[in-house]
Design a protein around this motif. Sequence first.
Motif, PDB file in Angstrom:
ATOM      1  N   GLN A 159      -0.801   3.290   3.534  1.00 18.00           N
ATOM      2  CA  GLN A 159      -1.374   4.108   2.477  1.00 18.00           C
ATOM      3  C   GLN A 159      -2.789   3.645   2.122  1.00 18.00           C
ATOM      4  O   GLN A 159      -3.655   4.473   1.803  1.00 18.00           O
ATOM      5  CB  GLN A 159      -0.475   4.058   1.230  1.00 18.00           C
ATOM      6  N   SER A 175       1.018   1.554  -5.392  1.00 18.62           N
ATOM      7  CA  SER A 175       0.332   2.502  -4.508  1.00 18.62           C
ATOM      8  C   SER A 175      -1.032   2.864  -5.062  1.00 18.62           C
ATOM      9  O   SER A 175      -2.002   3.041  -4.315  1.00 18.62           O
ATOM     10  CB  SER A 175       1.169   3.776  -4.338  1.00 18.62           C
ATOM     11  N   SER A 189       2.991   8.700  -1.219  1.00 14.93           N
ATOM     12  CA  SER A 189       3.539   7.652  -2.059  1.00 14.93           C
ATOM     13  C   SER A 189       4.736   8.150  -2.867  1.00 14.93           C
ATOM     14  O   SER A 189       5.756   7.459  -2.986  1.00 14.93           O
ATOM     15  CB  SER A 189       2.455   7.129  -2.997  1.00 14.93           C
TER      16      SER A 189
END
Length: 587
Positions: free
Chosen positions: A127, A304, A142
């Motif tokens: 990510q 995230s 996410s």
Amino acid sequence: MTREVIDYANFEAGRDVNYWELDRTLQFEVQRTYPDDEFAWAEPRLSEFGDVVGSTVADNADRIDRHEPELHTYDEEGEVRNEVEYHPTQHENERIAYEEFGLTHDAFHAPPDREEPMGLTHTLTQQTLLSYADAGFVCPVSMTNGVALVLEKFDDGPLEDYFERLTSRDADEHIEGAMFLTEKQGGSDVGTNETVAERTDDGSYRLTGEKWFCSNIDAEGALALARRPDAPDGTAGLSLFLVPRTKSNGEVNDALFRRLKDKLGTLSVPTGEIEFRGAEASLVGEPENGFRQMTAMLNFERLSNAGAAVGIMGRALLESKVQAATREAFGEPIQEKPLMRRDLVDMSVDYEAAAAFTFECAGLLDRHRREEDREAFTLMRALVPIAKQVTARMAVETASYACEILGGNGYVREHVTPRLLRDAQVLPIWEGTSNVLSLDLLRALDRENAHEALLPAIREHIDAVDHPVLADCAETVDDEFARLQEALVHLAGADTDEAQLQAKELAEYVFDVYTAALLLAEAQTELDRGDARKALVAERFVETRLREADARGIADGDRFAIEHFDEIVRYAPVAPESIAESAPADD
């Protein structure tokens, strides 16, 4: 083998490059936090992903930003349709992420050529690399992982099909997830949520109410909080539900997508308002336990968010380095100018700090998930809100300055820096503002005694340092660690208003001291391998964050950025003996 210094003059921009191969900071942190067998498997795949993101995904992201999703609430007959239309390149990015590289699969199922799933650190690394190109797209990626985490932990089987589809590598089977928390009257005060859940004869539920800020609005597997009749007020009365876009009979669920928000950035993910009109939903886990269950997703989402900040900072820094190496002014590249050297050195040190702290948290998240490690969870409860709070602001500042380094071009949408800045600006808002996060740190310290895990972790990092090159910095960090403990003791005895008034300052203080200790421990590891570069990074972080300079340092004769530009910015290795003379002599 010593790697070559990176010559950014060889690139025209931060495009058509391999983001993994150019980001040695990310490589270092990933290798530090992955188990050895996982890193050996992941490293070539991360390189391949970094190459694809640096070309195809980055190109697509620019097109998508110019052609953002469009909502079609009704069809031509006036029937509710709730359909979002995307630019075709969005589907290509989804196929690359979900099918080719398993961004929502590999932490739950064994990826190809492995017998066991990967840790969530691998997911967060992917990510982060994806955020180099499109932090907006990282949002649905996410949240899909987050919903899967909640179902993995709390669902006892009825929602297995959703879990399998959320985590599928098959593009035809795969669905995305979302988290619908915010209501207009409540915002971050989730306990005031008014959405009602009525149970039906077949055991399912029907939700009625409004959700005000729904990112990835058309997700097929969205989690929402609602209150059952006669449930208590506040968060203690909220239950968690999975609300699909389509009902079990294949029809569009009984909800109305009213509009998409006209956002400043993250245009690739549609964010809108939903009116539930008796929408079909399934209870997740235990009733009236929804908020606690949702925190399993919220912790991952906050981390995230920090990974997205690291990715945006990495891309902004790359664009800045290339510009500084290729742009000439007054007869030489601007990277030769003292002020530009200072800017790039300090941006680089900030980046290394953000990456180190974020991946420290990722390692804790994996420890808790795999081992139910209580100490890791307690430490994570303190550090994750800090990671999200501090890195978000660092990303905004770094992206803003990248615009300045590119000059007028940095403000023109044909270049990527305006999008980086627009996308970064949401990071202090998503998953809790700075005020909310700093108060969460106070709660972790008060209710869960998080200091009992936090302070030994800092002490352990400091105690790992014994190289004479690091002695002066280690002494400074040790002294500041003592002052941090004094601050914690003071706030523990302060009244509520005073403690809350200082909450943000405390979060930033913990970040600075913890990160300084962590960077020193990393520097010790690298010195043991014969490279003092990380020692210079730690020195600069300590100097700028923890030491108070007279006259703001103007009269100190500081030439650090001029003398160590290649080492910090271009990853030149440093022989320990070359800086040993500046270290205190052994007693």
